[in-house]
Design an enzyme around this catalytic site. Sequence first.
Site, mmCIF file in Angstrom:
data_model
loop_
_atom_site.group_PDB
_atom_site.id
_atom_site.type_symbol
_atom_site.label_atom_id
_atom_site.label_comp_id
_atom_site.label_asym_id
_atom_site.label_seq_id
_atom_site.Cartn_x
_atom_site.Cartn_y
_atom_site.Cartn_z
ATOM 1 N N GLY A 98 0.825 -1.199 0.000
ATOM 2 C CA GLY A 98 0.000 0.000 0.000
ATOM 3 C C GLY A 98 0.862 1.253 0.000
ATOM 4 N N ARG A 131 1.068 -5.294 -5.503
ATOM 5 C CA ARG A 131 1.218 -6.493 -4.674
ATOM 6 C C ARG A 131 1.458 -7.680 -5.603
ATOM 7 N NH1 ARG A 131 -0.474 -4.686 0.318
ATOM 8 N NH2 ARG A 131 -2.022 -3.006 0.311
ATOM 9 N N ASP A 185 4.825 -4.702 6.271
ATOM 10 C CA ASP A 185 5.201 -6.033 6.745
ATOM 11 C C ASP A 185 5.472 -6.998 5.594
ATOM 12 O OD1 ASP A 185 5.091 -8.073 9.180
ATOM 13 O OD2 ASP A 185 3.933 -8.962 7.552
ATOM 14 N N THR A 224 4.132 2.496 5.608
ATOM 15 C CA THR A 224 2.740 2.080 5.806
ATOM 16 C C THR A 224 2.056 3.074 6.732
ATOM 17 O OG1 THR A 224 1.313 0.424 6.879
ATOM 18 C CG2 THR A 224 3.599 0.491 7.590
ATOM 19 N N ASP A 257 -0.380 2.498 8.643
ATOM 20 C CA ASP A 257 -0.976 1.843 9.815
ATOM 21 C C ASP A 257 -0.125 1.942 11.077
ATOM 22 O OD1 ASP A 257 -3.138 1.144 8.314
ATOM 23 O OD2 ASP A 257 -2.574 -0.961 8.060
ATOM 24 N N ASP A 315 2.239 -0.039 12.005
ATOM 25 C CA ASP A 315 2.204 -1.381 12.582
ATOM 26 C C ASP A 315 3.509 -2.157 12.415
ATOM 27 O OD1 ASP A 315 2.033 -1.720 9.857
ATOM 28 O OD2 ASP A 315 0.320 -3.081 9.899
ATOM 29 N N ARG A 350 -6.082 -2.852 10.317
ATOM 30 C CA ARG A 350 -6.639 -4.203 10.467
ATOM 31 C C ARG A 350 -6.145 -4.877 11.743
ATOM 32 N NH1 ARG A 350 -6.529 -5.262 5.735
ATOM 33 N NH2 ARG A 350 -8.744 -5.186 5.325
#
Length: 318
Positions: A11, A72, A103, A125, A127, A129, A171
């Site tokens: 992303g 991707r 990740d 990213t 996120d 994360d 997520r």
Amino acid sequence: MEKIAVLTSGGDSQGMNSAIRAVVRTGLAHGYEMIGIKRGYKGLMENDFITLGSKDVSDILYRGGTFLQSARSEEFKTEAGQNKAINNLKKHGVDYLIVIGGDGSYRGAQSLAKRGIKTYGLPGTIDNDIPLTDYTIGFDTTLNVVQDAISNLRDTMSSHERVSVIEVMGRNCGDIALQGGIASGVDAVLIPEFDYDIKAIANQLSQGFERGKTHSIVMVAEGVATAKEVASFIEEHSNLDTRPTVLGHIQRGGTPSAFDRLFTSRMGHMVIELINDGVTGVALGMEKNEITYHTFDEIFKAQNIVNKKLYKVFQDLI
């Protein structure tokens, strides 16, 4: 002359372009030939390589997304796909590969490192994360996008005395919802890391309107539930007019914040220094305002943990 290649994968996030710019210009300043790989690992397998000069990365510092584009690829997860990628790197004489992504991108970089490719990761990213870094590329900008969107929604929710349930990305990590919620003064936050009582939240919102509130906002991370599901439950148990809003990919857009531009510039500069020093197989990040690095193995062994103190801050402020 040694060659450094850079790609963006997974992303997109605001600040990727700034990171590419820093990598390319610092690399050129240190005498390397710079290569861009378009469309991530897919482009790596399909030999989509371009030469990058200083002019090629002009006027991208303030642009969101990634001018190298991203994609991707399931094929790259296979041995055959990785063989294609490695053969293309060798064919172009690439000595070092810098991967900007999350990740999944890091796992791809780790696989190449185990097969002898000198790889480096930058945490791209929204996120937030990735373990062992306080921030990821685009996270700060996304918080600003979310904050602006909530401000706009608050205006119309107040006019109609409604509850707004806002679904944001995340997520497996609730950082966007939690930190965006604190910054925006929302009434409830639902994130994957903590249990919640939706009936208690609905009751809390009802009491707020009974005290004279004209609107309420609930933030939910996509990994918990959909905005529509939460809004339906709240309306059913509170009789309050409740509307869901999914911010979706708007969170990935917009010009990078000053923080993200500075953060990525510092990381892009340091990764070239690590190459000069012979350090390889590592990913960079920020810890306590210092640019740091860890091996891919260390990152995957670590656990990304939401800031529990921030969650307590939120609870005390509502």
